[in-house]
Design an enzyme around this catalytic site. Structure first.
Site, PDB file in Angstrom:
ATOM      1  N   CYS A   2      27.780  50.514  13.184  1.00 16.94           N
ATOM      2  CA  CYS A   2      28.061  50.515  11.912  1.00 16.94           C
ATOM      3  C   CYS A   2      27.615  49.215  11.040  1.00 16.94           C
ATOM      4  CB  CYS A   2      29.471  50.711  11.816  1.00 16.94           C
ATOM      5  SG  CYS A   2      30.366  52.086  12.357  1.00 16.94           S
ATOM      6  N   ARG A  27      20.296  49.082  12.925  1.00 13.15           N
ATOM      7  CA  ARG A  27      21.302  49.112  13.938  1.00 13.15           C
ATOM      8  C   ARG A  27      21.697  50.392  14.599  1.00 13.15           C
ATOM      9  NH1 ARG A  27      24.664  44.384  12.736  1.00 13.15           N
ATOM     10  NH2 ARG A  27      26.697  45.477  13.211  1.00 13.15           N
ATOM     11  N   TRP A  74      28.089  54.811  12.468  1.00 10.44           N
ATOM     12  CA  TRP A  74      27.674  55.216  13.823  1.00 10.44           C
ATOM     13  C   TRP A  74      28.910  55.756  14.275  1.00 10.44           C
ATOM     14  CZ3 TRP A  74      28.571  54.193  19.163  1.00 10.44           C
ATOM     15  CH2 TRP A  74      27.731  54.693  19.840  1.00 10.44           C
ATOM     16  N   ASN A 100      33.964  48.230  10.729  1.00 10.05           N
ATOM     17  CA  ASN A 100      33.250  48.339  11.914  1.00 10.05           C
ATOM     18  C   ASN A 100      34.138  48.081  13.002  1.00 10.05           C
ATOM     19  OD1 ASN A 100      30.963  48.487  10.271  1.00 10.05           O
ATOM     20  ND2 ASN A 100      29.943  46.739  11.029  1.00 10.05           N
ATOM     21  N   GLY A 101      34.104  48.796  14.055  1.00 11.42           N
ATOM     22  CA  GLY A 101      34.923  48.421  15.338  1.00 11.42           C
ATOM     23  C   GLY A 101      35.689  49.712  15.420  1.00 11.42           C
ATOM     24  N   GLU A 487      13.602  48.300  33.909  1.00 10.37           N
ATOM     25  CA  GLU A 487      13.520  48.458  32.375  1.00 10.37           C
ATOM     26  C   GLU A 487      12.426  49.121  31.923  1.00 10.37           C
ATOM     27  OE1 GLU A 487      14.752  46.891  30.125  1.00 10.37           O
ATOM     28  OE2 GLU A 487      13.410  46.693  28.576  1.00 10.37           O
ATOM     29  N   LYS A 491      13.181  51.996  29.024  1.00  3.60           N
ATOM     30  CA  LYS A 491      12.261  51.987  27.843  1.00  3.60           C
ATOM     31  C   LYS A 491      11.784  53.400  27.445  1.00  3.60           C
ATOM     32  CE  LYS A 491      13.180  49.367  26.229  1.00  3.60           C
ATOM     33  NZ  LYS A 491      14.099  48.135  26.524  1.00  3.60           N
ATOM     34  N   GLU A 494      15.082  55.734  26.617  1.00  4.77           N
ATOM     35  CA  GLU A 494      15.680  55.626  25.380  1.00  4.77           C
ATOM     36  C   GLU A 494      15.139  56.016  24.195  1.00  4.77           C
ATOM     37  OE1 GLU A 494      17.089  51.716  24.579  1.00  4.77           O
ATOM     38  OE2 GLU A 494      15.316  50.707  25.490  1.00  4.77           O
ATOM     39  N   HIS A 510      14.659  56.946  50.973  1.00  9.02           N
ATOM     40  CA  HIS A 510      16.326  57.052  51.082  1.00  9.02           C
ATOM     41  C   HIS A 510      16.812  58.323  50.104  1.00  9.02           C
ATOM     42  CE1 HIS A 510      16.640  54.222  53.999  1.00  9.02           C
ATOM     43  NE2 HIS A 510      15.816  53.363  53.262  1.00  9.02           N
ATOM     44  N   LYS A 609      21.614  49.212  17.868  1.00  7.86           N
ATOM     45  CA  LYS A 609      21.086  48.155  18.141  1.00  7.86           C
ATOM     46  C   LYS A 609      21.912  47.146  18.763  1.00  7.86           C
ATOM     47  CE  LYS A 609      17.669  44.966  18.599  1.00  7.86           C
ATOM     48  NZ  LYS A 609      16.750  45.302  19.744  1.00  7.86           N
TER      49      LYS A 609
HETATM   50  O1  M6R Z   1      22.423  42.649  22.432  1.00  7.06           O
HETATM   51  P1  M6R Z   1      22.425  42.838  23.814  1.00  7.06           P
HETATM   52  O2  M6R Z   1      21.400  42.354  24.485  1.00  7.06           O
HETATM   53  O3  M6R Z   1      23.767  42.429  24.398  1.00  7.06           O
HETATM   54  O4  M6R Z   1      22.303  44.382  24.082  1.00  7.06           O
HETATM   55  C1  M6R Z   1      22.729  44.897  25.212  1.00  7.06           C
HETATM   56  C2  M6R Z   1      22.046  46.404  25.634  1.00  7.06           C
HETATM   57  O5  M6R Z   1      22.830  47.150  24.738  1.00  7.06           O
HETATM   58  C3  M6R Z   1      20.524  46.492  24.932  1.00  7.06           C
HETATM   59  O6  M6R Z   1      19.757  45.727  25.777  1.00  7.06           O
HETATM   60  C4  M6R Z   1      20.257  47.673  25.267  1.00  7.06           C
HETATM   61  O7  M6R Z   1      20.073  48.338  26.284  1.00  7.06           O
HETATM   62  C5  M6R Z   1      18.775  48.020  24.646  1.00  7.06           C
HETATM   63  N1  M6R Z   1      18.586  49.151  23.569  1.00  7.06           N
HETATM   64  C6  M6R Z   1      17.687  48.334  25.336  1.00  7.06           C
HETATM   65  O8  M6R Z   1      16.477  48.552  24.753  1.00  7.06           O
END
Ligand code: M6R
Length: 614
Positions: A2, A27, A74, A100-101, A487, A491, A494, A510, A609
């Protein structure tokens, strides 16, 4: 997650709120709304969808007024729809609130309030707050700020809230606990509120970061007043924002993600600037200087983080163990916080977070801090909660990262972990002077090498075109390249919604090898170094099962080229620095696949975000 904006001043609030909400779109959100104190009282407008849908929804209506609040939601409690969108209002329509929260004890509060005659319309946890404040105002006869304070005393959970009340025109009351809020102090009595500084920077550079437990009262007459949870007035500390407005814009790129991928030579360089000193063969990290000796003496380092930051932490594990000879454990913050971990006062905990607001990472820090460990932060967002909560730390200097998929933050985090591990290794004597200087020279050359890797974009785009319709993908790497495989897979999944898994290459036999057939693209980081021959064997295993191999290889490689379906070359570098180079084509590949599949690259579905709820 949010987003919150607020404005009190002499200008029209609506355009300021809408622009602010647009700045917060990165966000991630599913509905939006505003409340403005207008000539006919509180004017609340909200709807499911984008900020542009909200604009269409209000078009033709008068949105006049100089005090207002805005929100992007959100969904956590209740599906995204018009009713669940914020602001929420009291039954009389005289109070409006954004949040928010998560209010964890909303169910018993709601039951109690309903028994007292309050009528609820939404499925959200947030709606209880506005009823609770309203109830207290009516039963206790307290003013808005005091009612907010008393209401929050009954609440369990995390919140950043902003409230408006028809009885107090031109006033906003805000409060925070474990969810950030920033107040901007402009000229001529202008005040701005936001969940992060991005909507504020175009109006003013003077900001106050609210602390947990604080309540801010902003009105035309008195400006900003801040009270703590005990109702004592406190003096707000005004800080200067350093973000540049251009950094929040796309600068000619089609998406923020692509811009941020291309910024990496600069962001890696900025993360080293003033820290890596080639002439004196030294690394100085001013932010952790006072804790350097503690790290040198550490018997163990724990790294806590989530998502991409966790992957950077894994690279950190290899770095610290190789160069500083300190055992490292890398923990998902969400697991760490709930499993009663063994933590001692001799432990160093490194918390990594781009946003500095990730709820699980914050909770993990609180836990470790409570048990006496020294906490070092690696954050990108200056003044963020994690940056302020840690004992010491270093900023990554990547600049604002707007694309939800983390790219330049990852390479900046790895850069900083590299600097830390090499510095500690040198101080400890586990790296000798000659080796250290050679490593510094190599590290210093990384930004130029990333420039070179970026030149592979056309080739990567071509490969993306071939595999864009894949349903699954496998990413393999060994040693320092294993976290890169993780990673790369994250990518792809997501932003393009293709199922992808990262594995240590040798683990393939395995289990995951069963998945391989002629349909399966397998991305392998096969650069020359400690495990090159082993990885070549793993590639043979994939090819023997007709899998398609896309390999990232060292410039000039001939062996993998013979067997793989496609190779992407990156410049030679020591194993420890390969993640900074090898991740770049994988970022580009995910980007192009997502674009070709018509996905929303910068704001992928369901993602936020900064994840400020657990
Ligand atoms: O702000 P942060 O680095 O703590 O966030 C952690 C994860 O939420 C963040 O890295 C998330 O996995 C990304 N969207 C990946 O691209």
């Amino acid at each position: 997650m949010c987003g919150i904006v607020g404005y009190v001043g002499k200008k029209d609030a609506y355009p300021i709120l809408i622009n602010g909400l647009k700045r917060l779109e990165y966000r991630g959100y599913d509905s939006a709304g505003v409340a403005i104190w207008g000539p006919d009282g509180l004017n609340v407008q909200k709807c499911k969808g984008r900020v542009s849908d909200l604009e269409a929804h209000v078009s033709g209506r008068s949105m006049a007024g100089t005090t207002g609040i805005g929100h992007t939601r959100w969904a956590t409690h209740g599906e995204p729809n018009d009713v669940n969108a914020h602001p929420h209002v009291s039954n009389k329509g005289d109070l409006a609130l954004i949040h928010n929260g998560i209010i964890e004890n909303y169910a018993p509060l709601k039951e109690e309030l309903m028994s007292r005659g309050h009528v609820f319309y939404s499925d959200t946890d947030t709606e209880v707050l506005v009823h609770l404040i309203d109830d207290i105002q009516r039963t206790e006869g307290t003013d808005l700020a005091e009612s907010v304070r008393l209401a929050l005393g009954n609440v369990v959970g995390a919140y950043a809230i902003v409230v408006m009340d028809e009885k107090y025109p031109d006033m906003l009351v805000a409060a925070r606990k474990s969810s950030p809020l920033v107040i901007g102090i402009g000229e001529d009595g202008d005040h701005f509120l936001a969940s992060d500084a991005t909507p504020i920077v175009e109006h003013t550079r003077n900001v106050v970061y609210m602390e947990d437990g604080e309540i801010a009262i902003i009105d035309r007459e008195h400006g900003l007043r801040v009270r703590n949870i005990k109702n004592q007035e406190t003096r707000p500390s005004i800080q200067a924002l350093e973000i540049q407005l251009e950094a929040l814009e796309k600068g000619g790129y089609e998406h923020f993600m692509l811009k941020e991928i291309y910024e990496q030579p600069r962001s890696i360089r900025d993360s080293m600037r003033g820290r890596l000193n080639l002439a004196q063969s030294d690394i100085v990290l001013g932010g952790i200087k006072d804790h350097e000796q503690r790290i040198v003496n550490a018997k163990r380092i724990l790294i806590v983080a989530c998502g991409t930051s966790w992957h950077a932490g894994m690279v950190g594990e290899y770095l610290f163990e190789e160069y500083a000879r300190i055992p490292v454990e890398v923990e998902y913050a969400s697991e760490f916080r709930y499993r009663n971990p063994v933590i001692t006062e001799d432990d160093i905990v490194i918390a990594i977070s781009q946003s500095g607001e990730t709820a699980d990472t914050l909770a993990a820090i609180e836990l470790a801090k409570g048990r006496g460990a020294t906490i070092i932060g690696i954050c990108n967002v200056v003044g963020s909660s994690i940056a302020r909560m840690t004992h010491a730390g270093s900023y990554t200097h990547a600049g604002p990262e707007i694309g939800v998929a983390s790219t330049k933050a990852f390479t900046a985090q790895v850069t900083l972990l590299t600097l830390m591990a090499l510095m500690i290794g040198r101080r400890k004597g586990t790296i000798d002077g000659a080796k250290f200087q050679q490593l510094l020279l190599e590290l210093d050359s990384i930004p130029a090498k990333v420039e070179k890797v970026l030149k592979t974009e056309a080739q990567v785009k071509y490969i993306a075109g071939i595999y864009k319709d894949a349903r699954n993908a496998l990413y393999l790497g060994r040693g320092y390249s294993f976290p890169v495989a993780l990673e790369g897979a994250l990518k792809l999944k997501e932003i393009s919604y293709i199922h992808a898994e990262g594995y240590p290459a040798a683990e393939m036999k395995h289990g995951p090898i069963a998945l391989i057939d002629e349909e399966m693209p397998v991305f392998v980081i096969a650069t020359q170094g400690a495990s090159y021959e082993k990885v070549v064997s793993n590639i043979q295993e994939v090819k023997a099962r007709k899998g398609k191999v896309i390999a990232i290889v060292t410039e000039g490689d001939t062996i993998v080229k013979e067997i793989a379906d496609h190779t992407i070359e990156i410049p030679a570098s020591p194993d420890a620095f390969v993640p900074l180079l090898a991740v770049v084509p994988l970022q580009l590949l995910s980007y192009h696949v997502a674009v070709m599949r018509g996905c929303n690259v910068d704001q992928p579905r369901n993602l936020a975000k900064s994840v400020t709820v657990e």
